[in-house]
Write an enzyme that holds these catalytic residues in place. Structure first.
Site, PDB file in Angstrom:
ATOM      1  N   HIS A  13      18.275 -11.090  24.813  1.00 16.20           N
ATOM      2  CA  HIS A  13      17.014 -11.139  24.078  1.00 16.20           C
ATOM      3  C   HIS A  13      16.924 -12.509  23.425  1.00 16.20           C
ATOM      4  O   HIS A  13      17.658 -12.806  22.487  1.00 16.20           O
ATOM      5  CB  HIS A  13      16.976 -10.027  23.046  1.00 16.20           C
ATOM      6  N   HIS A  51       9.168  -5.353  27.456  1.00 15.50           N
ATOM      7  CA  HIS A  51      10.035  -5.994  26.471  1.00 15.50           C
ATOM      8  C   HIS A  51      11.477  -5.525  26.714  1.00 15.50           C
ATOM      9  O   HIS A  51      12.362  -6.330  26.876  1.00 15.50           O
ATOM     10  CB  HIS A  51       9.533  -5.621  25.079  1.00 15.50           C
ATOM     11  N   CYS A  78       9.674 -11.221  17.539  1.00 10.76           N
ATOM     12  CA  CYS A  78       9.975 -11.240  18.970  1.00 10.76           C
ATOM     13  C   CYS A  78       8.742 -11.236  19.863  1.00 10.76           C
ATOM     14  O   CYS A  78       8.865 -11.272  21.077  1.00 10.76           O
ATOM     15  CB  CYS A  78      10.887 -10.074  19.304  1.00 10.76           C
TER      16      CYS A  78
END
Lengths: 85, 368, 202
Positions: free
Chosen positions: B297, B263, B138
């Site tokens: 996400h 994040h 990620c």
């Protein structure tokens, strides 16, 4: 019950890839996590899949797993009571 | 000590379920709209996910033979390519975690290789250098910007198109479900009642070169936690070190940072880890947001998408709120933006963290 | 630009492990899993986590185990590249979800469907809280990797770099790792890097 415990130990060793650990090495009351077999968070998730796949038990709350996965003793007792296959 | 030539960001664009292009995406985000909807994905029923809807898919590519991901990526690059033609020393850096993984369910594993996608894209974009694929979970999107910057600074390339994209596939959703990491409602980053991630899909593109432009990359770092493959370090060690590295390279003080695009996946451990790291860095008072509530996400795309939206926020001087956030749910204080407000943002800190213990941080300054 | 040097290398291929031209381990027959297991035990016995890893991670950790023996890991960055990413494990995860009536995705498999996890495993094993990247390319991109490694060293973001190729797909495996630092004898040139990969050819 003894048979179920034996089977469970075999499955755990296979599913969690426990190297150099045999069925005889795991005592029914040994803690599975922490100091016992040294299992970690991914192993706990893998045990949830094992419960579903092998015994048709769905654990939706990971916190539930904590008490159930304490030992072979607690796990087998829960399976015996709740299994659907 | 060697003096490095600065690398500039000239343009960036994104294609998200909220809009085809940064302009429409920005309009939707500032209106407080989210792309997250409850729907079926393959055999997975009623899951909250941010997917490109059918109408939009059709409008992007009415008769295309390409896959959805390829379309999204090329579409994101299109306006940038109109302004600048690639030359023989232009790099293509592609950030993705799973690329065209959908091919696997059709038994076509060769089609799912990341290099196959990268080469197709390079060909269609007229980029002749060997494409560089960054696959670092990620953090891929943020790290890809750093990779392009580093290789331009080394003189290996003159300029670079950075692309990032990932799909909200059954492959990924089933895995996150098995991890019990999926939120039963649209994700709530940093919130007291957060309960996991919502997955999304998107593509983004950015153009970088050493020619002075609108934004300059002042510093960056990407440092591993070395703690656990699926859980962050409790002390946020890798994130802490990544930010410190970026600040050191930027030659600024921690207090010079005006805004943090965090994040913020909305998992219990990730958000807590970020709060600890930012507190260790003395950044608890700096306004911070997570954009996951708008787009979900988007995995390998997330870092580049969120940087693109944050650059737009710097241009507009707008602090975007954290959709889904109501009450702080971390043990350490954070200045999570709740309501939109206007404020100049000269210095942006963008961070990302992911599986494999990876972290990345980048500091971008608005030049003009 | 300061010159950097290749300090040491390790090749794992064809049932053999070579470190700096020395044959460290061979295994006559059997699947890759047996070879990895025996080779790891030969070098280091007690790390039960090794046996839980997917094949790509086992290969990467195994190669790192041999090359890092006796080496300082202070400020050692990690740069890994391969062709297939995590495809070997991707296929396994796909199999677990292919059939709607036998839909049991495994968390322990899924976590390895990210190529960079093998780098994470090396970092955990050796405590590398350092710069970390995973690239995917059809062939080892010598010019790009050497520029990237030189950047890490000359920017001061790393003291040394462990880098190289770790490829595993359907029983086919090969790893070439090497350490680069600002001190040494063999220069970190594209020619010298390419030379290390010749071990794979014979």
């Amino acid at each position: 019950m003894a048979e179920l415990k034996e089977e469970l130990k075999e499955k755990i060793i296979a599913v969690l890839n426990l190297e150099d650990i045999a069925v005889e090495d795991i005592n029914d009351n040994d803690p599975l996590f922490g100091e016992g077999l040294g299992l970690d968070s991914i192993d706990a998730l893998e045990l949830i899949v094992l419960m579903d796949k092998e015994y048709g038990i769905k654990l939706s709350d990971p916190k539930q797993g904590k008490t159930i996965f304490e030992s072979i003793e607690s796990m087998s007792a829960y399976i015996a009571e709740n299994r659907t296959k | 000590m060697r003096v490095w030539k600065p690398v500039y960001i000239h343009d960036s664009n994104c294609v998200t379920p909220l809009g085809d292009g940064i302009a429409e995406t920005w309009r939707q985000v500032t209106a407080g709209n989210s792309a997250i909807k409850q729907q079926d994905v393959g055999t997975i029923k009623n899951v909250f996910v941010a997917k490109v809807q059918h109408e939009m898919h059709r409008s992007i590519a009415p008769a295309a033979t390409e896959s959805l991901l390829e379309q999204l990526l090329l579409r994101a690059a299109e306006p940038l390519l109109k302004k600048r033609q690639p030359n023989p020393r232009t790099a293509l850096v592609l950030a993705t975690t799973k690329g065209e993984i959908g091919y696997l369910s059709k038994g076509h594993s060769a089609g799912a290789l990341l290099t196959v996608l990268a080469k197709k894209l390079a060909h269609k974009m007229n980029i002749v250098t060997e494409p560089i694929v960054v696959s670092q979970a990620c953090v891929s999107g943020v790290l890809a910007i750093s990779v392009a910057k580093r290789l331009i600074q080394m003189g290996l390339f003159e300029d670079a198109f950075v692309l990032a994209g990932d799909e909200a596939s059954e492959f990924v959703l089933s895995g996150f479900q098995a991890f019990q990491a999926m939120s039963p409602f649209p994700c709530k980053p940093f919130d007291k009642h957060r309960a996991g991630v919502t997955i999304g899909e998107a593509a983004a593109c950015m153009y970088l070169s050493a020619v002075p432009g609108r934004f300059v990359i002042r510093g960056e770092g990407a440092i591993n936690d070395a703690n656990h493959i699926s859980g962050p370090s409790r002390q946020g060690e890798g994130l802490y070190r990544s930010v410190r590295q970026a600040i050191k390279e930027a030659g600024i003080r921690n207090e010079d940072i005006d805004f943090i695009s965090a994040h913020g996946t909305a998992t219990l451990y990730n958000d807590e880890m970020e709060a600890i790291a930012f507190n260790r860095l003395g950044l608890a008072h700096v306004p911070l947001n997570s954009l996951k509530g708008y787009f979900g996400h988007t995995l390998g795309a997330a870092g580049l998408l969120e940087t693109t939206v944050s650059l737009k926020a710097m241009e507009e001087g707008v602090l975007l709120p954290t959709l889904g956030f109501q009450e702080l749910g971390t043990t350490q204080p954070l200045q999570v933006v709740r309501r939109s407000s206007t404020q100049p943002i000269p210095f942006l800190l963008k961070t990302a963290s992911g599986f494999g213990g990876s972290n990345a941080a980048i500091i971008i300054e608005k030049v003009c | 630009m300061l010159t950097n040097y290749i300090n040491k290398y390790c090749v794992v291929a064809k049932q053999r492990i070579i470190v700096d031209a020395d044959l460290k381990f061979t295994w006559e027959n059997g699947p890759s899993s047996d070879f990895f297991k025996e080779a790891f035990k030969h070098q280091y016995a007690a790390y039960p986590k090794f046996f839980k890893m997917d094949s790509l991670s086992k290969l990467a950790v195994l190669a790192a185990e041999y090359i890092l023996e006796g080496e300082s890991t202070d400020g050692l960055a990690l740069v890994l590249i391969n062709k297939s990413g995590s495809m070997d494990t991707d296929v396994k995860h796909q199999e677990s979800i292919q059939d709607e009536n036998n839909f049991f995705p495994s968390p322990a498999t899924f976590v390895y469907t990210l190529a960079n996890i093998c780098g994470g495993e090396i970092s955990i094993r050796h405590g590398l809280q350092t710069e970390n990247v995973f690239f995917v390319a059809d062939q080892y991109p010598v010019a790009m990797v050497s520029a990237y490694v030189d950047y890490l060293l000359s920017s001061g973001k790393a003291n040394r770099v462990l880098c190289g190729w770790v490829e595993f797909y359907q029983e086919k495996y090969e790893a070439v790792l090497y350490i680069v630092s600002p001190e040494g004898e063999k220069r970190h040139t594209e020619e010298n890097i390419s030379f290390l990969f010749e071990e794979l050819a014979d």
